[in-house]
Scaffold this motif. Structure first.
Motif, short mmCIF file in Angstrom:
data_model
loop_
_atom_site.label_atom_id
_atom_site.label_comp_id
_atom_site.label_asym_id
_atom_site.label_seq_id
_atom_site.Cartn_x
_atom_site.Cartn_y
_atom_site.Cartn_z
N LYS A 1 2.97 -13.67 -7.41
CA LYS A 1 2.90 -14.55 -6.15
C LYS A 1 3.18 -13.81 -4.77
CE LYS A 1 4.53 -18.57 -8.75
NZ LYS A 1 5.42 -19.72 -8.63
N ALA A 2 2.53 -14.30 -3.95
CA ALA A 2 2.82 -13.81 -2.39
C ALA A 2 4.10 -14.30 -1.97
CB ALA A 2 1.74 -14.30 -1.63
N GLN A 3 4.71 -13.24 -1.28
CA GLN A 3 6.07 -13.34 -0.81
C GLN A 3 5.94 -13.46 0.88
OE1 GLN A 3 7.85 -9.84 -2.89
NE2 GLN A 3 9.57 -11.09 -2.82
N VAL A 4 4.72 -13.62 1.42
CA VAL A 4 4.57 -14.00 2.79
C VAL A 4 3.34 -14.44 2.95
CG1 VAL A 4 5.89 -11.93 3.62
CG2 VAL A 4 3.50 -11.59 3.12
N ALA A 5 3.11 -15.35 3.97
CA ALA A 5 1.91 -16.25 4.12
C ALA A 5 1.00 -15.37 5.09
CB ALA A 5 2.23 -17.43 4.96
N GLY A 6 -0.49 -15.36 4.71
CA GLY A 6 -1.36 -14.45 5.72
C GLY A 6 -2.78 -14.48 4.79
N GLN A 7 -3.63 -13.79 5.15
CA GLN A 7 -4.85 -13.99 4.74
C GLN A 7 -5.17 -12.71 3.66
OE1 GLN A 7 -8.12 -13.07 7.33
NE2 GLN A 7 -9.75 -13.69 6.23
N LEU A 8 -5.74 -13.34 2.60
CA LEU A 8 -5.71 -12.12 1.27
C LEU A 8 -7.17 -11.30 1.66
CD1 LEU A 8 -5.06 -11.01 -1.45
CD2 LEU A 8 -6.31 -12.89 -2.53
N LEU A 9 -6.80 -9.97 1.92
CA LEU A 9 -8.00 -9.27 2.23
C LEU A 9 -8.54 -8.55 1.22
CD1 LEU A 9 -6.54 -7.32 5.22
CD2 LEU A 9 -7.75 -9.14 5.35
N GLU A 10 -7.97 -8.26 -0.11
CA GLU A 10 -8.72 -7.67 -1.15
C GLU A 10 -7.73 -7.46 -2.47
OE1 GLU A 10 -9.29 -3.43 -0.78
OE2 GLU A 10 -7.77 -3.29 0.77
N ALA A 11 -8.53 -7.58 -3.46
CA ALA A 11 -7.90 -7.61 -4.84
C ALA A 11 -8.37 -6.08 -5.42
CB ALA A 11 -8.28 -8.53 -5.71
N ARG A 12 -7.30 -5.08 -5.74
CA ARG A 12 -7.70 -4.01 -6.09
C ARG A 12 -7.47 -3.65 -7.83
NH1 ARG A 12 -5.01 -0.13 -1.59
NH2 ARG A 12 -6.17 -0.86 0.30
N PHE A 13 -8.03 -4.69 -8.71
CA PHE A 13 -7.89 -4.29 -10.13
C PHE A 13 -9.11 -5.38 -10.66
CE2 PHE A 13 -5.55 -8.37 -9.07
CZ PHE A 13 -5.97 -9.05 -9.95
N GLU A 14 -9.24 -4.94 -11.93
CA GLU A 14 -10.45 -5.62 -12.48
C GLU A 14 -9.60 -6.78 -13.50
OE1 GLU A 14 -13.53 -5.58 -12.39
OE2 GLU A 14 -13.62 -3.80 -11.05
N GLN A 15 -10.26 -7.93 -13.32
CA GLN A 15 -9.41 -8.84 -14.42
C GLN A 15 -9.53 -8.65 -15.73
OE1 GLN A 15 -10.68 -13.03 -13.00
NE2 GLN A 15 -12.08 -12.17 -11.70
N GLY A 16 -8.36 -8.95 -16.32
CA GLY A 16 -8.32 -8.34 -17.88
C GLY A 16 -7.99 -6.75 -17.97
N ALA A 17 -7.75 -6.10 -16.93
CA ALA A 17 -7.56 -4.78 -16.98
C ALA A 17 -6.40 -4.38 -17.32
CB ALA A 17 -8.49 -3.77 -16.00
N PHE A 18 -5.88 -3.33 -18.02
CA PHE A 18 -4.74 -2.61 -17.76
C PHE A 18 -4.18 -2.14 -16.67
CE2 PHE A 18 -1.41 0.36 -18.42
CZ PHE A 18 -0.43 -0.17 -19.35
N VAL A 19 -3.06 -2.58 -16.07
CA VAL A 19 -2.24 -2.07 -14.80
C VAL A 19 -0.88 -1.43 -15.06
CG1 VAL A 19 -3.63 -3.61 -13.25
CG2 VAL A 19 -1.20 -4.48 -14.49
#
Length: 415
Positions: free
Chosen positions: A91-109
């Motif tokens: 979850k986000a810990q600060v409020a703001g606009q989400l600019l990008e997601a740097r991962f593939e859904q379902g991928a290993f991180v």
């Protein structure tokens, strides 16, 4: 007279025809009766008929194996459910606009890998404002401290009054405290700026993306993504409460192995160990909940998957076993055909307790070293002569291999 003679001749002819028909029926009935008796004659009577010169009955081809003594495991089988070792909702810990997601859904991180970027502009401004306030208050605090030190000297010389000294010292202390507050504000601004970059807290696989880039996020709002750690991983299963004393007793001696088979997966079972026994029995079902840990290095186990779990409690030495396919069901219960020294078979009633790795555990009815039929029982009756188509060595490796697969393997080896 002629008419009487003709009637007498006709009656005699009718009586002859009736006598011939009755004789034919008796002969036919006798043949049928003789054939049925010969067909239903037991194997022992057929053997006597062969000794008396009757037609030879061919031997029945069979596959055999030896009754052996083995150390077999005492196991409990249950349906298990796979659970992730750790689950984290990001979850986000600060409020703001989400600019990008740097991962593939379902991928290993990996732990520390950047997942999201939130707009840093407002938080960068807050940081600069806090740093400016800190610098200002530090200058004021330094000046107030100089005034306080000067008035202390004047008071010592008898020039300044004590009240003035106290006022300047209090002002200097207040300035120092304000500067420390500004330092805390700077650290808070730095933390908020750092929260704009969200990293993975654990190693694991990501789920679906809950918030798309471009949306506004709020602190501690909905989860942006869920990460499941599956290396290692848990498998939960339940066993009847009657096994609880034995489970606790054997756990005190060491770690109990657990294997699980993955549905529709031809690979070998996964190996793990029992790590947890629940602190209460489920009163509704009379079962106790257990948990095993698996390294899951090949990622075959997946959270939520139902698997077949086998808990090995202990081992039972010197146990009489035969291949499971040797045991058939007859009118009197479970039976096994035992090959005698004269090449014939007898039907032996047996008592089995369980099947382990393709071998049936025999409690009563057989002795080690006896030869039993493992394939071809359907054509046998007590006293039938058999033609053994394999050697005992061939039949014994492996125990859980079926007779048909053995024959196929043997034919392939001969070719």
């Amino acid at each position: 007279m002629d008419m009487c003679h003709e009637r007498s001749t006709f009656s005699k002819a009718r009586r002859c025809e009736r006598w011939i028909a009755a004789s034919a029926l008796l002969v036919a009935f006798g043949c049928l009766t003789s054939g049925c008796e010969q067909q239903g004659r037991p194997a022992q009577q057929q053997a006597q008929g062969r000794k008396q010169g009757g037609p030879a009955v061919p031997a029945v081809p069979v596959v055999v194996d030896k009754v052996t003594l083995r150390t077999v495991p005492i196991e409990v089988t249950a349906i298990g459910n796979v659970e992730s070792y750790s689950t984290v909702s990001v979850k986000a810990q600060v409020a703001g606009q989400l600019l990008e997601a740097r991962f593939e859904q379902g991928a290993f991180v990996s732990k520390g890998q950047v997942l999201f970027k939130i707009d840093e502009g407002p938080f960068q401004v807050d940081l600069e404002r806090a740093q400016a306030a800190l610098n200002r208050d530090k200058v004021v605090a330094a000046n107030n401290r100089v005034d306080a030190d000067r008035y202390k000297k004047l008071f010592a010389e008898g020039i300044a009054a004590a009240q003035q000294v106290n006022a300047f010292v209090s002002a200097a202390d207040a300035s120092d405290a304000l500067a420390k507050s500004d330092e805390a504000a700077v650290r808070a601004a730095e933390l908020n700026l750092g929260y704009c970059t969200i990293t993975a807290p654990i190693d694991g696989y990501t789920g679906s993306l809950m918030v798309q880039p471009g949306n506004l996020v709020r602190a501690s709002d909905v989860a942006m993504v869920v990460i499941n750690q599956i290396n290692p991983i848990y498998v939960n299963f339940t066993v009847p409460q009657s096994y609880l004393p034995e489970v606790k007793r054997n756990m005190a001696k060491g770690k109990l192995p657990v294997t699980v088979a993955v549905p529709n997966d031809a690979g070998p079972p996964e190996q793990g160990v029992l790590v947890f026994v629940d602190n209460a029995v489920d009163a509704a079902t009379g079962t106790i909940r257990l948990r095993a840990t698996f390294q899951n290095s090949r990622d075959r186990l997946w959270p939520g998957l139902f698997v077949s779990a086998v808990l090995r409690l202990s081992e039972q030495p010197n146990t009489t076993v035969v291949p499971a396919q040797a045991v058939t069901t007859g009118a009197d219960g479970q039976i096994v055909y035992v090959v005698k020294s004269d090449g014939t078979v007898e039907s032996r009633r047996v008592v089995t307790s369980r099947t382990v790795e393709g071998a049936a555990v025999i409690e009563q009815g057989l002795r080690a070293g006896e030869t039993v039929v493992v394939d071809g029982q359907l054509r046998l009756v007590p006293g039938s002569r058999v033609d053994i188509k394999n050697s005992v060595t061939e039949a014994r490796v492996p125990m859980n291999e079926t007779a048909y697969s053995r024959q196929a393997r043997q034919e392939a080896q001969r070719r």
